[in-house]
Structure formats: structure tokens, C-alpha cells
Scaffold this active site. Sequence first.
Site, mmCIF file in Angstrom:
data_model
loop_
_atom_site.group_PDB
_atom_site.id
_atom_site.type_symbol
_atom_site.label_atom_id
_atom_site.label_comp_id
_atom_site.label_asym_id
_atom_site.label_seq_id
_atom_site.Cartn_x
_atom_site.Cartn_y
_atom_site.Cartn_z
ATOM 1 N N HIS A 198 0.770 -1.530 0.010
ATOM 2 C CA HIS A 198 -0.358 0.206 -0.080
ATOM 3 C C HIS A 198 1.012 1.231 0.739
ATOM 4 C CE1 HIS A 198 -4.434 1.660 1.757
ATOM 5 N NE2 HIS A 198 -3.122 2.502 1.212
ATOM 6 N N GLU A 234 -2.370 -1.480 -3.382
ATOM 7 C CA GLU A 234 -3.636 -0.296 -2.991
ATOM 8 C C GLU A 234 -3.003 0.648 -2.680
ATOM 9 O OE1 GLU A 234 -5.427 -3.940 0.184
ATOM 10 O OE2 GLU A 234 -4.554 -2.313 1.306
ATOM 11 N N HIS A 293 -8.311 -5.416 7.554
ATOM 12 C CA HIS A 293 -7.794 -4.515 8.248
ATOM 13 C C HIS A 293 -8.082 -4.918 9.601
ATOM 14 C CE1 HIS A 293 -6.372 -0.913 9.187
ATOM 15 N NE2 HIS A 293 -6.588 -0.364 8.235
HETATM 16 N N1 PXP Z 1 -6.272 -3.265 3.708
HETATM 17 C C1 PXP Z 1 -6.409 -1.820 3.233
HETATM 18 C C2 PXP Z 1 -6.798 -1.149 2.959
HETATM 19 C C3 PXP Z 1 -5.621 -1.255 4.862
HETATM 20 O O1 PXP Z 1 -5.077 0.221 4.132
HETATM 21 C C4 PXP Z 1 -4.984 -2.217 5.262
HETATM 22 C C5 PXP Z 1 -3.199 -1.409 6.426
HETATM 23 O O2 PXP Z 1 -2.752 -1.160 5.270
HETATM 24 C C6 PXP Z 1 -5.291 -3.331 5.545
HETATM 25 C C7 PXP Z 1 -6.259 -3.980 4.207
HETATM 26 C C8 PXP Z 1 -4.115 -4.040 6.291
HETATM 27 O O3 PXP Z 1 -4.513 -4.101 6.819
HETATM 28 P P1 PXP Z 1 -3.673 -4.922 8.501
HETATM 29 O O4 PXP Z 1 -1.888 -4.496 8.427
HETATM 30 O O5 PXP Z 1 -4.326 -4.413 10.032
HETATM 31 O O6 PXP Z 1 -3.862 -5.963 8.737
#
Ligand code: PXP
Length: 238
Positions: free
Chosen positions: A44, A71, A191
Site C-alpha cells: 500500500h 492498494e 484491516h
Molecule cells: N486493507 C487496506 C485497504 C489497508 O489500508 C490495510 C492496512 O494497510 C489493510 C487492508 C491491512 O490491514 P492490517 O495491517 O491491519 O492487517
Amino acid sequence: MKTKLSVNVNKIATLRNSRGQNTPNLLKVVEDIERFGSDGITIHPRPDQRHIRYSDALDISKIVNSEFNIEGNPIDKFMELVLKINPTQVTLVPDEINNITSDSGWDTIKHSDFLYKKIQVLKSSGIRTSIFVNPDPKMIRGAFEIGADRIELYTYHYAHDFNLDKEKAISQYFQSAKEANKLGIGINAGHDLNLNNISFFKEKITNLLEVSIGHALITESLYDGFENVISKYKSILQ
Ligand code: PXP
């Protein structure tokens, strides 16, 4: 049905950047994570490049063997990057420049024209598209109507409420997944998922295609090692 695990490696880049050198070596970690069984790698990149840099994205694209998911907010620089790389999937996320992390999904109705245009560009390059959304059936329908291949359910609220009342925590996600399955749009999620809350999510969400997990998986690996932790996720996601 098997759910794919895509490991988000942003935190590895954060750790590396904290010392200004190349330890840990992000590319080696990507290779190892794949060797330990991950089905995909997620990055990301944010405009300030505080963790994944745009150059990392290009370097990773040359060595990744599994599904590559990028992402981000589809600003011009992001679109240029992903069109150069042609990853397996691009997930559109409405993150503000100074956000610590993503904190909401798209309003797929209000931003339908904007998102539709980005999706068309990505799809014409053969890239699978996913839209990050809150668990709201209206937003799922909106994503479907603008032609996204998948939605990524923003699971912060599920993870947050899981320890208080897991049935209540899953209910909006359950309704949203039902809508997605009715429409035939694919379901991803991510997330704050972790080894403690993922089994119940997997059990309740029919046709969960992919989860992307970063923060918890890296934290759990500090105690248990990547190989064990990835294998635990994989056995839950079978
Ligand atoms: N999906 C998105 C859109 C995110 O921004 C993130 C964090 O960068 C994640 C998934 C993954 O989240 P986590 O790091 O809490 O597993």
C-alpha cells in the site's frame, strides 16, 4: 472454499526505513513469505512513501510469483505506477494523505463517476479491480454498478467489536456479503484481522476470496516466526 491469504508487507518497509539502510531486506522477506505459503503479496504505497516506496513496488513486481495486490488512492502518480506494473489486482482505497492507516471505505454512490473511470482504465489493462468499502449493502451495490470485480470489506469495526459481541460484530458484514453474493461481485476483506478473530469471520462470510493481513501477522510473527504464523492462517483459511 479456500480463502487466499495476501500478506501486506508495508510494516517490513517501515522497519527497514527506520534505520535508513536495507535491513530487513524487503525483497528477501517477500520471497520467504511466498515460500512459507502466502497466496499473495499486498503493498500500500502512500504519497509520502513513509513505508513502501514507489521504487519498492517496481522491485517487488520483478520477483513476485504469487498474486500481487497494490492498494491505494488512485491519484495520478498511483495510477501511473500500477499501469506500469500491471499487478494481479488493484484495490482502490480513499485514504487521505496524512492518514496513519485507512479509516473508511469509499462512498461508491457519491464517487461513482470518479471510480468508474479508474476501474475502466485498470480493467482495460487486464488488472482485477477491488474497491475498499464499509460493510453497507448500498456501498456493495454501488461497487457492483460501476463494474468493480471485487469489494474489500473494511474489517476494522468487526475486529474492534469481536471481543465484545462477535455475533453483533459480524452482522453488517454478513448482510453485505449476502448482497455481494447475490450480485455476483467477489469478496475480499482486510484491516485488523488476526489469528484470534479470523476463523469466525471466515466461517460466517460465504465465498470469502481473499484476506490481506499486515499489522497483526507481522506482530504475531515476532513471537512465533513467519513460517508458523503463515501456516496457522493458511490452515484456518482452507
Ligand atoms: N486493507 C487496506 C485497504 C489497508 O489500508 C490495510 C492496512 O494497510 C489493510 C487492508 C491491512 O490491514 P492490517 O495491517 O491491519 O492487517
